[in-house]
Design an enzyme around this catalytic site. Structure first.
Site, short mmCIF file in Angstrom:
data_model
loop_
_atom_site.label_atom_id
_atom_site.label_comp_id
_atom_site.label_asym_id
_atom_site.label_seq_id
_atom_site.Cartn_x
_atom_site.Cartn_y
_atom_site.Cartn_z
N SER A 264 4.50 2.98 6.53
CA SER A 264 3.69 4.19 6.58
C SER A 264 2.34 3.90 7.21
O SER A 264 1.82 2.79 7.11
CB SER A 264 3.48 4.71 5.15
OG SER A 264 2.41 5.63 5.08
N TYR B 54 -0.20 2.46 -2.94
CA TYR B 54 0.90 2.73 -2.02
C TYR B 54 0.74 1.93 -0.72
O TYR B 54 1.66 1.27 -0.25
CB TYR B 54 0.91 4.24 -1.73
CG TYR B 54 1.92 4.72 -0.71
CD1 TYR B 54 3.22 5.04 -1.10
CD2 TYR B 54 1.57 4.90 0.62
CE1 TYR B 54 4.13 5.51 -0.17
CE2 TYR B 54 2.48 5.36 1.55
CZ TYR B 54 3.76 5.67 1.15
OH TYR B 54 4.66 6.14 2.07
N LYS C 266 3.13 -1.13 0.75
CA LYS C 266 3.73 -1.09 2.09
C LYS C 266 3.27 -2.29 2.92
O LYS C 266 4.05 -2.90 3.66
CB LYS C 266 3.37 0.22 2.79
CG LYS C 266 3.99 1.48 2.16
CD LYS C 266 5.48 1.54 2.42
CE LYS C 266 6.11 2.82 1.90
NZ LYS C 266 7.58 2.84 2.07
#
Lengths: 321, 321
Positions: free
Chosen positions: A125, A149, A153
């Protein structure tokens, strides 16, 4: 060709499964077998041109990941993730789903009992990047996430590079833009409003715009995302070199441009369903406006849409039954 | 003040334990209790000004990490690691020791059953960086490791930032320069020769120089490293902001300068014990020559040595019994 999707019950997973079940080829080769994996039963697309096995399993568990790899997929799409908001609100679940699942899959591939090396396509992402952002973010912009998050990632991207460098996996990571228009109910964390403000009015419902119309962000349609995943699955891994993760093309679209497209496609009545109610947190956030994505473009990754009008048309075609 | 050291049986751990056992204060406060942890029994320094508990435990196991945190250390030094060469040759052990140990400790701190938040001092490494290197590497040089060791350290740095951002730990990470002179037997992976070529001749033994004398690298004495760890333990965490890991000061020293210092300190007979035998792998490697280390300098991190002559004198004073 046996294709497996981890995260097949999610929005993107369902669309990817539908394409593969319809026989869309990867690098000219049609799938002959499809395995759909998720923690909840993934819906099996119907009709399907290939046999489909649905597996309900938590792939964060090493033994479950090993059982999946023992089925010898030629191509493995790993697109399971919690959203940014959930990864920050449920810290342990975020690491389990967004990090441990990737690590377990990579370890299962590394330690598998023979068989060919599967192509591993991983959905990362643009959340690995954090402000301050330049107007156009280059491919070598430092990865410095500012959310759990993004950290998860970024850690997965590091694993991908290390396992690939050692020859333990044939991996491609894709830093997907924010996907719009997301079908389904409104979502209220982080970037959900970029979809909410067009999807809801198109369906005749009201929507809240929580940021100024000048806010600009990097988006791609789910149709483009499926195309990116299929293109990555067929890519020659040798051309990727040491950095296995690519930042993908997108559209740089402002909220105002989204609303202009909405009015063009659905008329002033649709536009009138959008109510401006600034949200302090979302208005204070920094949204990356545009990425150069030079490496990905050179490797043939291309958007399906040419404008946000196209994005709205795809949503109407693909998600309105 | 209860101080715990994870990795207390290693070279740096033993030196840090000796300093603390002698009553060296942290931020003006002397330790009152010392816990030494490693997978092998750490030697307890004698005489000791404080009670010492030696624990033999694999902290990569979550329950073992939790048991350590339950002893309520005020300051926790985590300097356990496998060397770069071992992390690359034993892939699973590298991740277990260099990554899982850090994660287990951070999780044990996050989920501890009450008590104050310990200060967590983590030994990272300049191994998180990879070539091509500029002559002077700035603090914002991108972290892009090209070894399993570097990937593991970079993943731990990401965890540190995330846990600290969420208030789950009060962490400081330190990217240590290559330590020289390392006492003990010669080591042959990666950067071991920077120590071998002076330690062995000083002790009357022959040594092999595997790279050209023009090779320049970033080094610090073990005495400086102990000073860095103690300084980090007393640092106000609030000044670190979002990036909890600092690149530390060092000496930029060429192999030729090392050998000149050796001759000054120990005479031409010592220098004559160094034999030049180029090694293809080591000669082909890129060694970072110098780091700006501006943030760490501004926070008061300072080398103990002013020259490589000092480094040799410290080695003779500290390691020659």
């Amino acid at each position: 060709m046996h294709v497996a999707i981890v995260g097949a019950a999610g929005m993107l997973g369902r669309k990817l499964a539908a394409a593969l079940a319809a026989g869309v080829p990867i690098g000219g080769v049609a799938p002959t077998r499809l395995t759909l994996v998720d923690v909840v039963p993934a819906p099996a697309p119907e009709p399907a041109a290939v046999p489909i096995m649905v597996r309900t399993a938590d792939i964060a568990r090493p033994e479950t990941a090993a059982a999946l790899i023992a089925t010898a997929p030629d191509i493995l799409f790993h697109i399971a993730a919690t959203a940014m908001g959930q990864a920050d609100s449920d810290f342990a679940a975020g690491y389990r789903i967004n990090f441990d699942t990737t690590r377990s899959l990579l370890e299962a591939i590394r330690t598998r009992d023979g068989g060919p090396l599967p192509r591993f396509v991983y959905a990362s992402s643009i959340g690995v990047y954090a402000p301050p952002f330049p107007a156009l973010i280059p491919d070598d912009f430092p990865v410095r996430p500012d959310s759990s998050y993004g950290v998860q990632k970024a850690m997965c991207e590091l694993l991908l590079d290390d396992y690939a460098r050692r020859g333990f996996v044939d991996a491609v990571g894709l830093r997907l833009p924010t996907l719009a228009v997301r079908p389904g109910p409104p979502t209220f964390g982080n970037s959900g409003f970029f979809s909410n403000i067009v999807r809801e009015p198109l369906a005749g419902r009201e929507a809240v715009l929580p940021v100024a119309p000048t806010v600009r962000h990097w988006m791609a349609s789910p149709r483009s995302a499926v195309g990116f995943l299929l293109h990555a699955a067929a890519l020659d891994g040798g051309v990727l070199g040491a950095e296995r993760t690519l930042t993908l093309p997108g559209l740089s679209v402002s909220v105002a441009e989204e609303l202009e497209a909405l009015e063009r496609i659905a008329g002033p009545a649709a536009l009138a369903r959008v109510r401006f109610e600034p949200d302090a947190v979302l208005s204070g956030a920094a949204y990356p406006a545009a990425f150069a994505a030079d490496r990905a473009r050179a490797l043939g990754f291309a958007l399906a849409e040419r404008s946000f009008d196209d994005v709205l048309r795809f949503h109407i075609e693909d998600d309105f039954g």
